[in-house]
Design a protein around this motif. Structure first.
Motif, PDB file in Angstrom:
ATOM      1  N   GLN A   1       0.829  -1.211   0.000  1.00 42.10           N
ATOM      2  CA  GLN A   1       0.000   0.000   0.000  1.00 42.10           C
ATOM      3  C   GLN A   1       0.859   1.255   0.000  1.00 42.10           C
ATOM      4  O   GLN A   1       0.542   2.249  -0.677  1.00 42.10           O
ATOM      5  N   ARG A   2       1.956   1.240   0.748  1.00 43.95           N
ATOM      6  CA  ARG A   2       2.832   2.405   0.796  1.00 43.95           C
ATOM      7  C   ARG A   2       3.492   2.655  -0.556  1.00 43.95           C
ATOM      8  O   ARG A   2       3.598   3.801  -1.011  1.00 43.95           O
ATOM      9  N   ILE A   3       3.913   1.606  -1.247  1.00 41.58           N
ATOM     10  CA  ILE A   3       4.544   1.763  -2.568  1.00 41.58           C
ATOM     11  C   ILE A   3       3.535   2.268  -3.590  1.00 41.58           C
ATOM     12  O   ILE A   3       3.838   3.138  -4.427  1.00 41.58           O
ATOM     13  N   ALA A   4       2.291   1.763  -3.538  1.00 40.34           N
ATOM     14  CA  ALA A   4       1.259   2.234  -4.468  1.00 40.34           C
ATOM     15  C   ALA A   4       0.976   3.704  -4.249  1.00 40.34           C
ATOM     16  O   ALA A   4       0.751   4.468  -5.204  1.00 40.34           O
TER      17      ALA A   4
ATOM     18  N   ARG B   1       3.823   5.764  -5.801  1.00 41.71           N
ATOM     19  CA  ARG B   1       3.730   5.806  -7.272  1.00 41.71           C
ATOM     20  C   ARG B   1       2.650   6.765  -7.729  1.00 41.71           C
ATOM     21  O   ARG B   1       2.814   7.481  -8.722  1.00 41.71           O
ATOM     22  N   ALA B   2       1.537   6.772  -7.007  1.00 40.02           N
ATOM     23  CA  ALA B   2       0.455   7.689  -7.392  1.00 40.02           C
ATOM     24  C   ALA B   2       0.866   9.137  -7.213  1.00 40.02           C
ATOM     25  O   ALA B   2       0.470  10.015  -7.977  1.00 40.02           O
TER      26      ALA B   2
END
Length: 282
Positions: free
Chosen positions: A268-271, A274-275
């Motif tokens: 969730q943190r990586i997504a 990226r957003a």
């Protein structure tokens, strides 16, 4: 030979069962009705407060509602110097009620007959009050000391109910200063207790000798919490981890579940990162 003159017997105090002396009370000099007060020396073994010394305190029953503390003090000042007057709804031992509040923050007092504790400066004054003749009434309202009743009393109470902003601000400031002072003293006391009960590396607590005559204090909340944590650590050291097969299996399951939870949080943190990096001109 002239007949001898008759000597009038001097008035004597009236003592009733229980050791109470009767004092007559009269509202005005022209009043017909009288009210009776019952007084005796305050002797209670359980009384430990210095506010009511046993040799200088007079216990009074049946004080009428039109006699507040100021009026009671003036009535008994004719027997001697009065140090303090305390009126209560029911008799009982003196209790410290914490910080003294202003009349603006106190609930309305109950109207009714009271009991009183009158403290004199001299112990001989109690004997003078008890020996006062019961047929010589004490006058409540005089020209020098008028006591308002009826409509005049309610008008006065209504006028005094208005609060002046400057006086109220002074009372609030004074109360907050005392409150901050008490908080600082409490924090300093807790800090000293924590330093005295601090453990060294091996778990020993240094015990120091206090001043002579001081009583041992009960354990504080911080000390109890430290003792509980110490017991938990000791219990964990004694436990045999992964000794049985089912303990080893449960430990592996908990470890895998924790790894999966961390993996989902990282996804969730990586997504989210990226957003945030995407270029959005519009």
């Amino acid at each position: 030979m002239a007949p001898p003159k008759k000597k009038h017997a001097s008035s004597q105090p009236c003592i009733i069962p229980g050791g109470f002396a009767v004092l007559s009370l009269q509202f005005g000099s022209d009043s017909v009705a009288q009210h009776q007060l019952y007084v005796k020396e305050h002797k209670v073994r359980a009384e430990k407060s210095s506010r009511r010394p046993l040799d200088r305190t007079l216990f009074v029953l049946n004080i009428p509602p039109y006699c507040p503390e100021g009026v009671v003090k003036e009535l008994f000042s004719q027997f001697g110097s009065v140090q303090s007057v305390e009126l209560r709804d029911h008799p009982g031992s003196f209790q410290e009620s914490g910080p003294k509040l202003s009349r603006f923050f106190k609930p309305a007092a109950k109207q009714g007959f009271k009991v009183g504790y009158i403290v004199f400066h001299n112990s001989s004054t109690i004997k003078a009050a008890k020996s006062h003749p019961h047929d010589v009434p004490l006058v409540v309202s005089t020209e020098q000391r008028p006591v308002r009743t009826g409509v005049q009393k309610w008008i006065q109470a209504y006028t005094e109910s208005f609060i002046q902003p400057d006086k109220l601000q002074q009372m609030v400031d004074s109360f907050m200063e005392n409150y901050d002072k008490r908080k600082e003293e409490e924090a300093e006391r807790q800090k000293k207790e924590a330093e005295q009960q601090q453990e060294d590396e091996e778990g020993w607590v240094k015990v120091t000798r206090g001043p002579k005559g001081t009583k041992a204090r009960p354990h504080s909340e911080a000390a109890n919490k430290k003792a509980l944590q110490k017991e938990i650590r000791k219990k964990k050291r004694k436990e045999l981890l992964n000794f049985y097969t089912w303990q080893h299996r449960n430990t592996q399951k908990e470890h895998i579940a924790e790894l999966r939870k961390k993996f989902e949080e990282d996804k969730q943190r990586i997504a989210l990162l990226r957003a945030q990096r995407k270029f959005k001109p519009y």
